[in-house]
Design a protein around this motif. Structure first.
Motif: not given
Lengths: 83, 164
Positions: A17-22, A71-75, B24-27, B32-34
């Protein structure tokens, strides 16, 4: 003593999920950089008509990025409540 | 090796590889959002400059010394702001034309060549027609931005920048 199982399936789902958002955020950022390039080129040519449309498009991309972050935060929350 | 020894390393490294990848991906996504916000601010800068320019260009500015300019000669002036150099050229026909002095390739200052009656960029040999501002040769992708002029009673006024 027996350690708790890390539940790899659930964690793998979260990582995917995180990869998709990324990837989505990365594509949006590339689009924004392209828009910035257009705005800068137009500005250098003293053509100011593109400044506002590119800004609005960039703002839309930023809004989508924020939505993706939500969405990431909800994950994240899902993961914590699932523990 | 006993079962108890075997699980000790798990206590030393309690974070699994999957969890580490997730964090790591979340961070990175947050970073990237920044960056996305920073790019938006960059775009906003051009909107602000546009507003500033339209406010400054609203008032016509008299070009000092234009009346005494001989045909086939050029005069440097600044418009619409003191940091925007421009060239006023009096063509052989006596008509006045003015362009921003920045080349549309990489913003080098262009110079007027009296012999060839054209504007030349010394950086990469870009050439522009003095009468129209159109590209004659070289790498510039667009014509030179033209400055609108108004001639009245021997005075030459710059009234705005016409984008190419």
């Amino acid at each position: 003593m027996r350690l708790r199982s890390p539940r790899p399936d659930r964690m793998q789902q979260k990582t995917e999920g995180a990869s998709a958002v990324l990837i989505m955020v990365l594509i949006l950022l590339l689009l924004q950089l392209w828009l910035l390039n257009i705005a800068m080129e137009a500005f250098m040519a003293a053509n100011n008509s593109l400044a506002v449309p590119t800004f609005l498009a960039s703002a839309f991309c930023f809004a989508l990025t924020l939505y993706a972050l939500k969405a990431l935060a909800s994950l994240d929350k899902e993961g914590k409540s699932g523990r | 090796m006993t079962e108890e020894h075997r699980i000790h390393w798990r206590e030393d490294f309690p974070i699994g590889q999957e969890e580490d990848q997730y964090v790591t991906r979340r961070e990175f996504t947050r970073f990237l959002a920044l960056a996305s916000g920073a790019v938006l601010i960059g775009n906003g800068y051009f909107v602000l400059r546009r507003k500033q320019q339209s406010e400054q260009a609203a008032e016509p500015v008299e070009i000092a010394g234009a009346a005494s300019l001989q045909p086939g000669r050029a005069l440097l002036f600044y418009y619409p702001t003191p940091s925007d150099p421009a060239l006023l050229i009096r063509l052989q026909s006596g008509q006045y034309v003015a362009y921003r002095q920045r080349c549309t390739h990489l913003s080098c200052p262009v110079l007027y060549s009296e012999e060839r009656n054209r504007l030349e960029c010394p950086c990469h040999n870009g050439m522009f027609d003095a009468a129209t501002g159109q590209v004659l040769a070289g790498p510039p992708p667009r014509p030179l931005p033209r400055i609108a002029l108004h001639v009245e009673e021997g005075r030459v006024l710059a009234t705005g920048v016409i984008g190419s």
